[in-house]
Design an enzyme around this catalytic site. Structure first.
Site, PDB file in Angstrom:
ATOM      1  N   CYS A  32      83.468  45.429  43.800  1.00 34.96           N
ATOM      2  CA  CYS A  32      82.538  45.511  44.929  1.00 34.96           C
ATOM      3  C   CYS A  32      81.145  45.042  44.509  1.00 34.96           C
ATOM      4  CB  CYS A  32      82.490  46.946  45.449  1.00 34.96           C
ATOM      5  SG  CYS A  32      81.231  47.238  46.705  1.00 34.96           S
ATOM      6  N   CYS A  63      78.415  47.600  45.314  1.00 43.95           N
ATOM      7  CA  CYS A  63      78.449  48.719  44.357  1.00 43.95           C
ATOM      8  C   CYS A  63      77.741  48.332  43.066  1.00 43.95           C
ATOM      9  CB  CYS A  63      79.892  49.108  44.056  1.00 43.95           C
ATOM     10  SG  CYS A  63      80.842  49.639  45.501  1.00 43.95           S
TER      11      CYS A  63
END
Length: 236
Positions: free
Chosen positions: A135, A138
Site C-alpha cells: 500500500c 500506508c
C-alpha cells in the site's frame, strides 16, 4: 711423427674436456627447466627468461631435493576475507519500511496476539493500524505515524498486516488501507476511521489521557466493546 703424436694426444684431451663439460651441462639441465636450448645467451638473459617463464611462476624450489616441483599456488587471503565480508553484508540487510518501529509499536501476527496485546494494555490508549506492505498510502504515512508514536510514549500502537490477518481484518470491517481503530481498557473500541493522520492526532488531543471520550457515551462504548469481542471470538 712425434709432433703428430703430440697433436693427437692434445686432441684427445680436448675431446675429453669437451665431453666432461657436456656431461656437466646435461646434469644441470633438470635444474633449469625454463631455459631455452640456445647456449649463446648470457647469464642475465637466462635469469630474465627464468623469472618470466609461465612454468617457473608456478614452481616452488625445495632446497632438500635440489629440484623444482610444480605445485598450485594458494589463493590470496584477501579473496577469502572479501567473500566473508560479502556474506555478512547479505545477512545484515536494512529493515523494510514497515519493520522500522518506534519503541511503543508492536507487530501483530495473529488474532491471539491481538487479543493479548489489548488485554495487556490495561487502561492505556491503544491505536491499531491496519496496513499492507504493498500500500503506497500506508508507506507514505508510516514515518509520520512513527513520529507520533515517539511523541506519545504512553500510547500503545499495534500494527496489523492485512495480508497476514485477513479473517480478523474482514470481521472488523477493514475494507480500505490504511485503517485505524482506537481502544481503551474495558471501554473497548472508541473510534475507527481510514487513512488520515490528522484524524489520529485529533482523536489523541480531544481530551486528556486517560479520560479519552471522543464524543461516545459510556453505554455506546460498552455495547461496541461487547460486539467487538464477540466477533473476535467467532474467528478463533
Amino acid at each position: 711423427m712425434a709432433g703428430v703424436v703430440r697433436l693427437t694426444t692434445t686432441s684427445v684431451q680436448a675431446i675429453r674436456v669437451s665431453s666432461s663439460f657436456s656431461s656437466f651441462a646435461t646434469a644441470l639441465n633438470p635444474l633449469q627447466p625454463c631455459l631455452p636450448p640456445n647456449s649463446n645467451l648470457n647469464s642475465d638473459k637466462r635469469l630474465r627468461l627464468l623469472s618470466s617463464s609461465p612454468s617457473c611462476s608456478s614452481s616452488h624450489y625445495h632446497p632438500s631435493s635440489g629440484l623444482g616441483s610444480h605445485l598450485p599456488l594458494r589463493r590470496p587471503k584477501s579473496q577469502v576475507v572479501r567473500v566473508k565480508v560479502d556474506e555478512n553484508v547479505a545477512e545484515t540487510e536494512p529493515p523494510k519500511w514497515w519493520e522500522r518501529n518506534a519503541p511503543n509499536m508492536v507487530d501483530i501476527h495473529s488474532t491471539e496476539e491481538f487479543l493479548s496485546a489489548l488485554s495487556g494494555a490495561g487502561e492505556r490508549l491503544v491505536i491499531v493500524e491496519f496496513y499492507g506492505t504493498w500500500c503506497a498510502s500506508c508507506r507514505a504515512l508510516f514515518p509520520k505515524l512513527c513520529k507520533t508514536a515517539v511523541e506519545h510514549p504512553d500510547i500503545v500502537f499495534l500494527k496489523v498486516n492485512f495480508d497476514e490477518n485477513k479473517p480478523m481484518c474482514k470481521s472488523l470491517n477493514v475494507r480500505v488501507l490504511p485503517f485505524f481503530h482506537f481502544y481503551r481498557g474495558a471501554d473497548g473500541q472508541l473510534e475507527s476511521f481510514s487513512c488520515s493522520l490528522a484524524k489520529v492526532k485529533k482523536a489523541i488531543s480531544v481530551s486528556p489521557f486517560p479520560q479519552l471520550e471522543l464524543g461516545i457515551t459510556l453505554q455506546t462504548k460498552r455495547t461496541t466493546s461487547l460486539f467487538f469481542f464477540d466477533r473476535i471470538y467467532q474467528i478463533l
